[in-house]
Enzyme design. Structure first.
Site, PDB file in Angstrom:
ATOM      1  N   ASP A   8       4.445 -10.389  -7.888  1.00 36.63           N
ATOM      2  CA  ASP A   8       3.508 -10.345  -6.763  1.00 36.63           C
ATOM      3  C   ASP A   8       2.320 -11.265  -7.052  1.00 36.63           C
ATOM      4  O   ASP A   8       1.671 -11.118  -8.090  1.00 36.63           O
ATOM      5  CB  ASP A   8       3.025  -8.908  -6.586  1.00 36.63           C
ATOM      6  CG  ASP A   8       2.209  -8.691  -5.327  1.00 36.63           C
ATOM      7  OD1 ASP A   8       1.748  -9.688  -4.739  1.00 36.63           O
ATOM      8  OD2 ASP A   8       2.045  -7.531  -4.930  1.00 36.63           O
ATOM      9  N   GLY A  22       2.630   2.361  -2.471  1.00 34.86           N
ATOM     10  CA  GLY A  22       2.689   2.922  -3.811  1.00 34.86           C
ATOM     11  C   GLY A  22       3.851   2.419  -4.640  1.00 34.86           C
ATOM     12  O   GLY A  22       4.288   3.097  -5.564  1.00 34.86           O
ATOM     13  N   LYS A  23       4.344   1.216  -4.334  1.00 40.19           N
ATOM     14  CA  LYS A  23       5.501   0.737  -5.100  1.00 40.19           C
ATOM     15  C   LYS A  23       5.106   0.370  -6.528  1.00 40.19           C
ATOM     16  O   LYS A  23       5.900   0.564  -7.456  1.00 40.19           O
ATOM     17  CB  LYS A  23       6.215  -0.414  -4.407  1.00 40.19           C
ATOM     18  CG  LYS A  23       5.402  -1.646  -4.166  1.00 40.19           C
ATOM     19  CD  LYS A  23       6.217  -2.653  -3.374  1.00 40.19           C
ATOM     20  CE  LYS A  23       5.356  -3.836  -2.998  1.00 40.19           C
ATOM     21  NZ  LYS A  23       4.237  -3.447  -2.122  1.00 40.19           N
ATOM     22  N   THR A  24       3.874  -0.107  -6.735  1.00 38.40           N
ATOM     23  CA  THR A  24       3.433  -0.382  -8.103  1.00 38.40           C
ATOM     24  C   THR A  24       3.344   0.916  -8.897  1.00 38.40           C
ATOM     25  O   THR A  24       3.825   1.002 -10.027  1.00 38.40           O
ATOM     26  CB  THR A  24       2.069  -1.094  -8.097  1.00 38.40           C
ATOM     27  OG1 THR A  24       2.219  -2.371  -7.479  1.00 38.40           O
ATOM     28  CG2 THR A  24       1.543  -1.288  -9.506  1.00 38.40           C
ATOM     29  N   SER A  25       2.744   1.948  -8.303  1.00 38.77           N
ATOM     30  CA  SER A  25       2.645   3.254  -8.968  1.00 38.77           C
ATOM     31  C   SER A  25       4.034   3.791  -9.286  1.00 38.77           C
ATOM     32  O   SER A  25       4.287   4.285 -10.393  1.00 38.77           O
ATOM     33  CB  SER A  25       1.902   4.251  -8.077  1.00 38.77           C
ATOM     34  OG  SER A  25       0.610   3.787  -7.772  1.00 38.77           O
ATOM     35  N   GLY A  61       0.776  -1.234   0.000  1.00 42.94           N
ATOM     36  CA  GLY A  61       0.000   0.000   0.000  1.00 42.94           C
ATOM     37  C   GLY A  61       0.806   1.282   0.000  1.00 42.94           C
ATOM     38  O   GLY A  61       0.231   2.366   0.064  1.00 42.94           O
ATOM     39  N   THR A  98      -7.062   0.699  -7.296  1.00 41.78           N
ATOM     40  CA  THR A  98      -6.375  -0.582  -7.133  1.00 41.78           C
ATOM     41  C   THR A  98      -6.886  -1.379  -5.937  1.00 41.78           C
ATOM     42  O   THR A  98      -7.178  -2.567  -6.078  1.00 41.78           O
ATOM     43  CB  THR A  98      -4.849  -0.362  -7.049  1.00 41.78           C
ATOM     44  OG1 THR A  98      -4.420   0.215  -8.280  1.00 41.78           O
ATOM     45  CG2 THR A  98      -4.112  -1.665  -6.834  1.00 41.78           C
TER      46      THR A  98
END
Length: 591
Positions: free
Chosen positions: A50, A25-28, A23, A506
């Site tokens: 993931d 924001g590593k994907t963003s 949560g 998300t």
């Protein structure tokens, strides 16, 4: 002092790993970095390892475990290493050479041996290793970015090379849970090469993504130390979601700003000495190419106050949800959702609310990144706490199985069993056993389980069905708690799942997928809890108002999915840590 994040000047190595607490924001961050690098003329491959990946939500297109071009971003490719797909492909690859050569019964046995969570683990790592050691990919792409899973899973994934190599070195006649070791033996050289690549400062950079909040900062420090221990010393820190200024007459914005300043001042020493960079809080949901391109700057034109009036949406508070659970006589309660949505806080508040009704409550976590003790503080006598620690459970399980079989197996049989229990998948069996024991407690107490992030949760629930045969084979005994578990989980009069989400794209997508998977497994769901809502907090700050406005469509979607069974929890100016605060969060509990 950290500065703004410019991926073009900062990200130099071919391999880039983004990791952090769920949560943050590593994907963003990984997606926006990949877009920026590709826009600058670099050829870029973005890969997710993931189990709960949301790359396809961010880009708005279907992805598989084979690289696909991203529409609208020339030179950018992405792949989603879904462990289950990888496991099927791995199983086919291992078994294929033996078809038509060995008897059908042997083939069936091999397939059964390659059907457990252990194979999912190997298969995901098999592809991960292949990418790290693929000379053609090195030539084809300037950068390969890994959007890795929440920290606990990442640590496990990145520690696999040494774990599996050690297992293979000591293996002499093939562990039954792995099937034919020939499929792995040929990979030993590649595994060693992968370890060297991860440790090479010129090849690999670890990007620790965090938020300016206490728990994510602690988690980043822990991950940094543990990964340095595996040889990954080339690390940098990205602090995402920083509010640089605020509207002074807005108590919500002031509380948000002050909490960030306080938590940054108390940043762990391990992080203070590390190169660090800041990303401003985005006043919009980070999905779509346009938003990804603005993510690192969050330009002022996007932070203007929304003039259109937001709809008045009536949603009850968390207290209504707790009242309903109590009235229904539910004995086993799970809080589930994507990492970072506040499952620990919601689980703790539900436990406190039920304790205030006079119930005895047991609150537990299966999350490798456990923070329950921190959230709950000193619990009163009516609440007991526990954590399923995988390493502790593994040792306990190994000892139990060896003792059970000490008199019934000869020396060679015990040696075989000892080797079988050295497989990494044994840890999952051990955790599953502990999970069943927890649910068994509901005879005496209401059990509230704060589960791990979505991918782990699904694997954990899959284990309830998949490991019946595995447990019987390994120990010769299926405990009563294990036999009772599935029917109890599927009984809506006894078990309820509270799905926790944020009012963002998300988390809602992930929660929707989770609900569908739970329904397919026959696990009952009813209530949703929308946590940390700016729309419910009454902010007038431009950036936070942008966030509040962006929440509206997702609140409506949750109401539709849940058929109205949703509770809204406002963003809290002070971090919820103590019993009194949790009691306030739980709302009015009817007597």
């Amino acid at each position: 002092m950290s500065i703004g994040f410019d991926p073009l000047t900062i990200l130099r190595t071919p391999y880039l790993f983004f990791t952090g607490k769920g949560g943050v924001g590593k994907t963003s961050t990984a997606c926006a970095a990949a877009v920026a690098l590709a826009d600058s003329g670099k050829r870029v491959l973005l890969v997710s390892t993931d189990p709960a990946s949301n790359l396809q939500d961010v880009f708005g297109m279907e992805l598989s475990n084979h690289p696909a071009p991203i529409e609208g971003v020339p030179r950018l490719f992405a792949a989603n290493l879904d462990p289950e797909t990888a496991a099927e492909e791995y199983k086919t690859k291992v078994v294929a050479p033996y078809r038509g050569v060995l008897p059908d019964t042997v083939i069936a046995t091999m397939e059964e041996q390659l059907s457990g969570a252990c194979t999912v683990e190997i298969a995901a790592f098999d592809e991960f290793t292949t990418l790290l050691t693929n000379d053609q990919l090195k030539t084809e792409f300037d950068h390969i970015l890994f959007d890795t899973a929440p920290t606990g899973h990442t640590l496990r994934l990145l520690q696999l090379p040494s774990a599996w190599s050690g297992f293979l070195d000591e293996s002499t006649h093939g562990a039954s849970c792995l099937g034919p070791l020939a499929g792995l033996e040929s990979k030993k050289t590649l595994y060693n090469e992968a370890v060297r690549t991860l440790s090479d400062r010129d090849q690999t950079t670890l990007i620790l993504v965090t938020r300016p909040e206490h728990s994510p900062l602690l988690e980043a420090a822990r991950a940094s130390s543990e990964l340095k221990g595996t040889g990954m010393e080339n690390q940098l820190l990205i602090i995402n979601g920083v509010l640089s200024s605020y509207t002074e007459e807005d108590p919500v914005a002031e509380g948000f700003y002050n909490r960030q300043i306080r938590d940054l001042e108390q940043m762990p020493d391990e992080l203070q000495s590390m190169p660090s960079y800041r990303i401003p809080l985005a006043p919009f949901n980070v999905n779509g190419i346009l938003n990804l391109r603005e993510f690192f700057t969050s330009t002022p034109k996007r932070t203007e106050l929304i003039e259109a009036e937001d709809k008045n949406i009536s949603i009850p508070p968390l207290g209504t949800l707790i009242n309903d659970l109590d009235a229904a006589g539910i004995r086993v309660i799970f809080t589930m959702g994507k990492g970072g949505v506040g499952k620990s806080t919601v689980a703790s508040a539900i436990a406190v609310g039920l304790a205030e009704r006079g119930h005895r409550v047991h609150l537990s976590t299966t999350d490798p990144a456990a923070h329950l003790q921190y959230v709950l503080g000193e619990a009163p006598n009516r609440i007991t706490l526990s954590r399923v620690d995988p390493k502790v459970e593994l040792e306990r399980y190994r000892n139990e199985v060896m003792n059970q079989n000490a008199d019934s197996l000869d020396e060679e049989g015990l040696a075989f069993l000892q080797e079988d229990l050295s497989s990494p998948c044994t840890e999952e069996i051990a955790v599953f056993r502990a999970f069943a024991d927890l649910v068994e407690r509901s005879e005496e107490e209401i059990v509230v389980i704060d589960t791990a992030p979505t991918g782990h949760t699904l694997l954990l629930l899959d284990a309830t069905q998949e490991y019946h045969k595995e447990i019987a084979r390994s120990s010769g005994l299926i405990p009563d708690s294990v036999q009772h578990l599935l029917p109890r989980l599927r009984d809506p009069k006894e078990t309820s799942v509270v799905i926790v989400t944020l009012a963002e794209a998300t988390p809602v997508y992930e929660a929707s997928r989770l609900e569908k998977d739970l329904k397919r497994a026959g696990i009952p769901t009813k209530w949703w809890a929308i946590n940390q809502s700016f729309a419910a907090a009454g902010t007038i700050d431009p950036v936070l108002s942008g966030r509040a406005h962006a929440e509206q469509e997702w609140i409506e979607q949750v109401l539709q999915i849940s058929e109205g069974y949703a509770a809204l929890i406002p963003w809290q100016p002070n971090e919820v840590t103590g019993y009194t605060q949790l009691k306030g969060l739980a709302g009015n509990i009817s007597k």
